[in-house]
Design a protein around this motif. Structure first.
Motif, short mmCIF file in Angstrom:
data_model
loop_
_atom_site.label_atom_id
_atom_site.label_comp_id
_atom_site.label_asym_id
_atom_site.label_seq_id
_atom_site.Cartn_x
_atom_site.Cartn_y
_atom_site.Cartn_z
N GLU A 134 0.50 -1.33 0.15
CA GLU A 134 -0.14 0.00 0.32
C GLU A 134 1.00 1.50 -0.41
O GLU A 134 0.28 2.23 0.10
N LYS A 135 2.29 1.42 -0.04
CA LYS A 135 2.94 2.40 0.29
C LYS A 135 3.56 2.53 -1.09
O LYS A 135 3.79 2.92 -0.73
N ILE A 136 3.62 1.51 -1.98
CA ILE A 136 4.58 2.26 -3.00
C ILE A 136 4.53 2.86 -4.71
O ILE A 136 5.10 3.69 -4.41
N ASN A 137 3.13 2.71 -3.89
CA ASN A 137 2.14 3.70 -4.84
C ASN A 137 1.95 5.74 -4.10
O ASN A 137 1.87 6.76 -4.94
N ILE A 138 2.07 5.76 -3.27
CA ILE A 138 2.04 6.90 -1.97
C ILE A 138 3.15 7.64 -2.13
O ILE A 138 3.02 8.86 -1.76
N GLY A 139 4.17 7.00 -1.66
CA GLY A 139 5.50 7.52 -1.25
C GLY A 139 6.30 8.57 -2.08
O GLY A 139 6.37 8.42 -2.80
N ASN A 140 6.53 9.48 -1.41
CA ASN A 140 6.83 10.35 -1.99
C ASN A 140 8.39 10.29 -2.26
O ASN A 140 8.81 10.21 -3.76
N GLY A 141 9.78 9.74 -1.67
CA GLY A 141 10.86 9.12 -1.82
C GLY A 141 10.60 8.40 -3.58
O GLY A 141 11.43 8.49 -4.42
N LEU A 142 9.63 7.83 -2.82
CA LEU A 142 10.07 6.34 -4.91
C LEU A 142 8.86 6.92 -5.77
O LEU A 142 9.55 7.02 -7.00
N LYS A 143 8.25 8.20 -5.41
CA LYS A 143 7.92 9.44 -6.63
C LYS A 143 9.11 9.79 -7.45
O LYS A 143 9.50 10.49 -8.54
N ASN A 144 9.78 10.56 -6.12
CA ASN A 144 10.65 11.79 -6.77
C ASN A 144 11.81 10.49 -7.54
O ASN A 144 12.34 10.82 -8.07
N MET A 145 12.55 9.13 -6.53
CA MET A 145 13.10 8.30 -8.05
C MET A 145 12.72 7.76 -9.13
O MET A 145 13.20 7.89 -9.91
N THR A 153 14.44 8.71 -12.59
CA THR A 153 14.82 7.84 -13.54
C THR A 153 13.66 8.16 -14.75
O THR A 153 15.04 8.01 -15.78
N GLU A 154 12.56 8.68 -15.01
CA GLU A 154 11.88 9.29 -16.03
C GLU A 154 12.64 10.09 -17.04
O GLU A 154 12.93 9.88 -17.63
N GLU A 155 13.15 10.99 -16.14
CA GLU A 155 13.88 11.89 -17.00
C GLU A 155 14.99 11.42 -17.74
O GLU A 155 15.47 12.74 -18.67
N LEU A 156 15.38 10.29 -17.26
CA LEU A 156 17.04 10.10 -17.85
C LEU A 156 16.51 8.98 -18.55
O LEU A 156 17.42 8.61 -19.62
N LYS A 157 15.23 8.65 -18.90
CA LYS A 157 14.35 7.62 -20.05
C LYS A 157 14.99 6.55 -18.86
O LYS A 157 15.21 5.26 -19.93
N GLY A 158 15.02 6.59 -18.50
CA GLY A 158 15.83 5.07 -17.82
C GLY A 158 14.60 4.38 -16.71
O GLY A 158 12.87 4.72 -17.38
N LYS A 159 14.74 3.33 -15.64
CA LYS A 159 14.08 2.48 -15.72
C LYS A 159 14.07 2.32 -14.16
O LYS A 159 15.31 1.74 -14.01
N ILE A 160 12.92 1.85 -13.25
CA ILE A 160 13.36 1.52 -12.15
C ILE A 160 11.95 -0.11 -12.22
O ILE A 160 10.84 0.37 -11.89
N ASN A 161 12.73 -0.64 -11.78
CA ASN A 161 12.43 -1.99 -10.64
C ASN A 161 12.60 -2.17 -9.14
O ASN A 161 13.36 -1.96 -8.84
N ILE A 162 11.67 -2.34 -8.41
CA ILE A 162 11.24 -2.68 -7.14
C ILE A 162 10.91 -4.08 -6.98
O ILE A 162 9.56 -4.53 -7.27
N GLU A 163 11.67 -4.53 -6.45
CA GLU A 163 11.37 -6.22 -6.36
C GLU A 163 11.23 -6.18 -4.03
O GLU A 163 12.37 -5.64 -3.80
#
Length: 141
Positions: free
Chosen positions: A96-107, A111-121
């Motif tokens: 329930e925290k993966i899509n609401i945390g500001n830290g994760l959103k900022n990361m 990442t998207e600004e650099l056309k990158g990808k993030i994978n969270i496991e």
């Protein structure tokens, strides 16, 4: 990040300093595994700033929320991309925290600004692994 300071500490040193300053006085054992210097790879100043801020945010999240005793950052390369993997052995990120945390959103945004990808496991009490992948074309210019 002021350009004149770039000459004093290279990118690898900055990463080591960030992590050491944040985790050095804690009970978290940490490993910094920079296999090949990032200095000649990450030339774009925006990419440098975003990558350093991503690492700082991920380290801060580990410190504040994970209850981890171990932390590891590893960098690796292939002919097309840079990969940064940050892992801990903490409590994991509740779904329930993966899509609401500001830290994760900022990361994610950086990442998207650099056309990158993030994978969270992540899994409860099995830690978290964040894998960031950045194409060379967006970090070298």
């Amino acid at each position: 990040m002021k350009p004149e300071n770039e000459r004093l500490v290279d990118m690898d040193g900055r990463i080591r300093n960030i992590i050491s300053n944040m985790l050095g006085a804690t009970n978290i054992n940490y490993v910094i595994d920079i296999q090949t210097s990032l200095e000649p790879i990450v030339k774009n100043i925006t990419a440098r700033k975003n990558i350093l801020l991503i690492i700082k945010e991920a380290t801060n999240n580990c410190l504040k929320y994970s209850k981890a005793s171990e932390y590891r950052i590893t960098t690796s390369f292939n002919e097309n991309e840079l990969q940064i993997c940050i892992t801990d052995n903490g409590t994991g990120i509740p779904p329930e925290k993966i899509n609401i945390g500001n830290g994760l959103k900022n990361m994610q945004k950086r990442t998207e600004e650099l056309k990158g990808k993030i994978n969270i496991e992540t899994a409860g009490n099995k830690g978290t692994q964040l894998i960031f992948t950045f194409p060379y074309t967006n970090i070298r210019k």
